[in-house]
Structure formats: C-alpha cells, structure tokens
Design an enzyme around this catalytic site. Structure first.
Site, PDB file in Angstrom:
ATOM      1  N   ARG A  16     -15.661 -12.660  35.197  1.00 42.60           N
ATOM      2  CA  ARG A  16     -16.255 -14.043  35.912  1.00 42.60           C
ATOM      3  C   ARG A  16     -14.921 -14.758  36.237  1.00 42.60           C
ATOM      4  NH1 ARG A  16     -19.358 -15.831  30.466  1.00 42.60           N
ATOM      5  NH2 ARG A  16     -17.471 -15.433  30.197  1.00 42.60           N
ATOM      6  N   ARG A  42     -17.809 -18.759  35.452  1.00 41.17           N
ATOM      7  CA  ARG A  42     -17.758 -19.493  34.179  1.00 41.17           C
ATOM      8  C   ARG A  42     -17.110 -20.775  34.197  1.00 41.17           C
ATOM      9  NH1 ARG A  42     -17.177 -21.585  29.796  1.00 41.17           N
ATOM     10  NH2 ARG A  42     -16.845 -20.425  27.763  1.00 41.17           N
ATOM     11  N   GLU A  75     -24.826 -21.066  22.908  1.00 37.65           N
ATOM     12  CA  GLU A  75     -25.443 -19.865  23.220  1.00 37.65           C
ATOM     13  C   GLU A  75     -26.751 -19.962  23.377  1.00 37.65           C
ATOM     14  OE1 GLU A  75     -23.519 -17.119  24.004  1.00 37.65           O
ATOM     15  OE2 GLU A  75     -21.687 -18.334  23.382  1.00 37.65           O
TER      16      GLU A  75
END
Length: 173
Positions: free
Chosen positions: A104, A62, A70
């Site tokens: 992540r 990330r 999104e």
C-alpha cells in the site's frame, strides 16, 4: 538603454514566474485521486483522476502516521464510517510515495486542503501511530486533545490500541 534593461528584467521575471506556476499546477494535478472505497479507518482505495476521469489501476493507500481500530475491534466500524463520510467518492490529493510491507502507498490525504490523517486523530477516530511517525508533534497534540475531551473512541472505557489488539490476536493463535 536603462528602459530596455528594465523591460528585459520584467520579462525574465514573468517567464520564471510562469514556469514555476506551470510546474506547480502539473505537480498538484499529478496527485489527484478519486476515493472509490474505504477499507477501514486508515486504508482507502483510489484511482488517479485526469480531466475528471478515473485512470489507471486501483491503488490502496494507508494513511501515514495514524492507526485506526481494526474492523473486528471496538469502534472499528465507527472509525470506518467516519472516514467514509469524509472522503468516499471525493477527489483528494495524496502526498507520499513509499509503500508498506503490504504494497500500500503510505500517504497523507488532503480533501479541500484539509489533512484527513490529522482529522481522524483530532476527532478520536484513530490513534497517532508514534512508532512510525515519532516526530509528528501535531498528531501527538491532536491525540492528547481528543483524549482529554473524550472524543470518539477516547470516550469509551478500556480502549485498546490497534497494535495491542493485533498483538493479542496473534498471541491467541
């Protein structure tokens, strides 16, 4: 005697320099990864590279300090496509070792010594994620410039930040 002392000092400095260089090379190569997949404008999947070969497990990263739209949000695919063009299939350096709540790695990604996290914000393909990176004045300035010049998503009217979009989606459920 003075000449021997001078030679000894030079030799010692050379040894110290070589040790430092060896450490730098090892730490640099330890952070090299091949970008195999781009999930969206702020998440990638990589594998470590050693001697130009992929090794180990797939790692999700990330991009720290930024938040991209999104995929089901306006400009989401454009942001993803921009990141794909920048780094998919490329070997990058990643700095960061903390994980987010999804497991992540939170990292800053560099390609050819360019900070990709900053590039995403500077081009209007992501927001500075102030909530998690409050002290990053550079990202703040890059976002302000992108907004002022209407780069990327900032050229659109009525844009919604990804965190507001996610909140609205949760509230609808």
């Amino acid at each position: 005697m003075k000449k021997q002392t001078k030679i000894l000092k030079i030799s010692t400095l050379k040894i110290i320099f070589l040790i430092i260089m060896l450490f730098c090379v090892n730490s640099f190569s330890a952070n090299m990864y091949k970008v195999l997949y781009v999930s969206d404008g702020d998440t990638i999947a990589v594998k470590k590279t050693e001697n130009n070969k992929e090794t180990g497990n797939l790692i999700k990263v990330r991009l720290y300090g930024i938040d991209a739209p999104e995929l089901n949000q306006d400009y989401g695919y454009a942001s993803k496509e921009f990141l794909i063009k920048l780094i998919r299939g490329k070997t990058v350096r990643i700095e960061g070792n903390k994980n987010d709540r999804y497991g992540r790695v939170l990292g800053t990604v560099y390609y050819n010594n360019e900070n990709i996290n900053e590039r995403m914000v500077a081009t209007g393909n992501a927001w500075w994620y102030e909530k998690y990176d409050k002290k990053n004045i550079k990202l703040k300035q890059l976002q302000e410039n992108a907004q002022k010049n209407k780069f990327g998503l900032f050229g659109r009217k009525g844009y919604v930040t990804p965190w507001e979009f996610r909140k609205m989606k949760r509230n609808r459920k």
